[in-house]
Design a protein around this motif. Sequence first.
Motif, PDB file in Angstrom:
ATOM      1  N   MET A   1      47.394  59.387  43.326  1.00  0.00           N
ATOM      2  CA  MET A   1      46.756  60.078  44.431  1.00  0.00           C
ATOM      3  C   MET A   1      45.472  60.769  43.974  1.00  0.00           C
ATOM      4  O   MET A   1      44.485  60.771  44.689  1.00  0.00           O
ATOM      5  CB  MET A   1      47.746  61.088  45.020  1.00  0.00           C
ATOM      6  CG  MET A   1      47.211  61.775  46.224  1.00  0.00           C
ATOM      7  SD  MET A   1      46.888  60.611  47.547  1.00  0.00           S
ATOM      8  CE  MET A   1      47.323  61.561  48.930  1.00  0.00           C
ATOM      9  N   ALA A   4      42.560  58.366  43.946  1.00  0.00           N
ATOM     10  CA  ALA A   4      42.038  58.075  45.280  1.00  0.00           C
ATOM     11  C   ALA A   4      41.174  59.227  45.780  1.00  0.00           C
ATOM     12  O   ALA A   4      40.117  59.007  46.393  1.00  0.00           O
ATOM     13  CB  ALA A   4      43.185  57.807  46.252  1.00  0.00           C
ATOM     14  N   ILE A 107      39.277  52.808  47.320  1.00  0.00           N
ATOM     15  CA  ILE A 107      40.665  53.208  47.595  1.00  0.00           C
ATOM     16  C   ILE A 107      41.605  52.029  47.345  1.00  0.00           C
ATOM     17  O   ILE A 107      42.677  52.188  46.749  1.00  0.00           O
ATOM     18  CB  ILE A 107      40.815  53.734  49.040  1.00  0.00           C
ATOM     19  CG1 ILE A 107      39.927  54.965  49.268  1.00  0.00           C
ATOM     20  CG2 ILE A 107      42.276  54.014  49.367  1.00  0.00           C
ATOM     21  CD1 ILE A 107      40.275  56.170  48.438  1.00  0.00           C
ATOM     22  N   ASN A 108      41.215  50.846  47.768  1.00  0.00           N
ATOM     23  CA  ASN A 108      42.034  49.663  47.538  1.00  0.00           C
ATOM     24  C   ASN A 108      42.135  49.359  46.046  1.00  0.00           C
ATOM     25  O   ASN A 108      43.183  48.909  45.567  1.00  0.00           O
ATOM     26  CB  ASN A 108      41.465  48.458  48.297  1.00  0.00           C
ATOM     27  CG  ASN A 108      42.401  47.273  48.276  1.00  0.00           C
ATOM     28  OD1 ASN A 108      43.502  47.332  48.809  1.00  0.00           O
ATOM     29  ND2 ASN A 108      41.967  46.197  47.645  1.00  0.00           N
ATOM     30  N   VAL A 110      42.224  51.571  43.644  1.00  0.00           N
ATOM     31  CA  VAL A 110      43.235  52.496  43.123  1.00  0.00           C
ATOM     32  C   VAL A 110      44.631  51.953  43.446  1.00  0.00           C
ATOM     33  O   VAL A 110      45.516  51.926  42.590  1.00  0.00           O
ATOM     34  CB  VAL A 110      43.044  53.916  43.716  1.00  0.00           C
ATOM     35  CG1 VAL A 110      44.219  54.817  43.374  1.00  0.00           C
ATOM     36  CG2 VAL A 110      41.735  54.511  43.227  1.00  0.00           C
ATOM     37  N   TYR A 111      44.800  51.488  44.673  1.00  0.00           N
ATOM     38  CA  TYR A 111      46.090  50.922  45.086  1.00  0.00           C
ATOM     39  C   TYR A 111      46.424  49.673  44.265  1.00  0.00           C
ATOM     40  O   TYR A 111      47.572  49.487  43.833  1.00  0.00           O
ATOM     41  CB  TYR A 111      46.052  50.594  46.578  1.00  0.00           C
ATOM     42  CG  TYR A 111      47.337  50.000  47.106  1.00  0.00           C
ATOM     43  CD1 TYR A 111      48.501  50.759  47.177  1.00  0.00           C
ATOM     44  CD2 TYR A 111      47.383  48.681  47.529  1.00  0.00           C
ATOM     45  CE1 TYR A 111      49.681  50.224  47.654  1.00  0.00           C
ATOM     46  CE2 TYR A 111      48.563  48.134  48.012  1.00  0.00           C
ATOM     47  CZ  TYR A 111      49.704  48.909  48.073  1.00  0.00           C
ATOM     48  OH  TYR A 111      50.873  48.376  48.546  1.00  0.00           O
ATOM     49  N   VAL A 114      47.815  50.552  40.912  1.00  0.00           N
ATOM     50  CA  VAL A 114      49.225  50.957  41.011  1.00  0.00           C
ATOM     51  C   VAL A 114      50.107  49.707  41.113  1.00  0.00           C
ATOM     52  O   VAL A 114      51.130  49.595  40.440  1.00  0.00           O
ATOM     53  CB  VAL A 114      49.443  51.893  42.224  1.00  0.00           C
ATOM     54  CG1 VAL A 114      50.930  52.114  42.497  1.00  0.00           C
ATOM     55  CG2 VAL A 114      48.727  53.215  42.003  1.00  0.00           C
ATOM     56  N   LEU A 115      49.693  48.756  41.945  1.00  0.00           N
ATOM     57  CA  LEU A 115      50.446  47.508  42.083  1.00  0.00           C
ATOM     58  C   LEU A 115      50.511  46.747  40.765  1.00  0.00           C
ATOM     59  O   LEU A 115      51.551  46.168  40.432  1.00  0.00           O
ATOM     60  CB  LEU A 115      49.810  46.620  43.147  1.00  0.00           C
ATOM     61  CG  LEU A 115      50.125  46.945  44.594  1.00  0.00           C
ATOM     62  CD1 LEU A 115      49.314  46.049  45.526  1.00  0.00           C
ATOM     63  CD2 LEU A 115      51.602  46.803  44.879  1.00  0.00           C
ATOM     64  N   ARG A 132      52.471  42.600  48.907  1.00  0.00           N
ATOM     65  CA  ARG A 132      51.552  43.747  48.833  1.00  0.00           C
ATOM     66  C   ARG A 132      50.328  43.411  47.989  1.00  0.00           C
ATOM     67  O   ARG A 132      49.198  43.771  48.338  1.00  0.00           O
ATOM     68  CB  ARG A 132      52.274  44.972  48.277  1.00  0.00           C
ATOM     69  CG  ARG A 132      53.250  45.578  49.273  1.00  0.00           C
ATOM     70  CD  ARG A 132      54.144  46.647  48.694  1.00  0.00           C
ATOM     71  NE  ARG A 132      53.448  47.628  47.884  1.00  0.00           N
ATOM     72  CZ  ARG A 132      54.070  48.456  47.047  1.00  0.00           C
ATOM     73  NH1 ARG A 132      55.386  48.420  46.920  1.00  0.00           N
ATOM     74  NH2 ARG A 132      53.379  49.324  46.346  1.00  0.00           N
ATOM     75  N   ALA A 136      46.477  43.391  49.216  1.00  0.00           N
ATOM     76  CA  ALA A 136      45.445  44.152  48.499  1.00  0.00           C
ATOM     77  C   ALA A 136      44.296  43.233  48.087  1.00  0.00           C
ATOM     78  O   ALA A 136      43.126  43.618  48.164  1.00  0.00           O
ATOM     79  CB  ALA A 136      46.043  44.846  47.277  1.00  0.00           C
ATOM     80  N   SER A 140      40.522  43.546  49.357  1.00  0.00           N
ATOM     81  CA  SER A 140      39.470  43.634  48.349  1.00  0.00           C
ATOM     82  C   SER A 140      38.352  42.628  48.627  1.00  0.00           C
ATOM     83  O   SER A 140      37.169  42.988  48.655  1.00  0.00           O
ATOM     84  CB  SER A 140      40.067  43.391  46.956  1.00  0.00           C
ATOM     85  OG  SER A 140      39.059  43.302  45.978  1.00  0.00           O
TER      86      SER A 140
END
Length: 158
Positions: A1, A4, A107-108, A110-111, A114-115, A132, A136, A140
């Motif tokens: 978080m 982001a 933001i994507n 960062v996601y 995590v993935l 997911r 993403a 992207s």
Amino acid sequence: MAQAVLVAVCWLTVLAVSPYRHVPAKVHDIALFVHLGSMVIGFGAVLTVDWFGLLWLAGRRTLADVLSTARGTHVPIWAGFAGLLASGALLGMPAGPKALAVLVIGINGVYAAVLLRELGRHPRPPTFLLVRAGLATTISQAAWWTALVLGYLNSRGR
């Protein structure tokens, strides 16, 4: 978080300072060169990862190859993104949709990181993680291409 939030703060900073930046033509030209180079570095690295993903879907690479490539391109992707933000601050206010596409990229990203960690924890990742990751990747690609096309059109005065 926290990552982001950092992306969003950096993005907001660029939006806040770019309207007030009136730089000499030579500085503008250097910033444009850095901007284009950053696009090549960041988006090129993203395309590399996505290419390996397509090769995996075609059965020509392993998922481990894709994850290794993604880990190896992490620094160039973020260096390119940071270069785009820094140089963009000197190039003037980006058009609204382009600015939004840049935020989505960050933001994507960062996601996606995590993935990547989650996918790496499973020898055979569950379908929901792969879905997911596919979403993403789609987000992207859409955001990078949107920023690229809108940046090009904006530079042409359209």
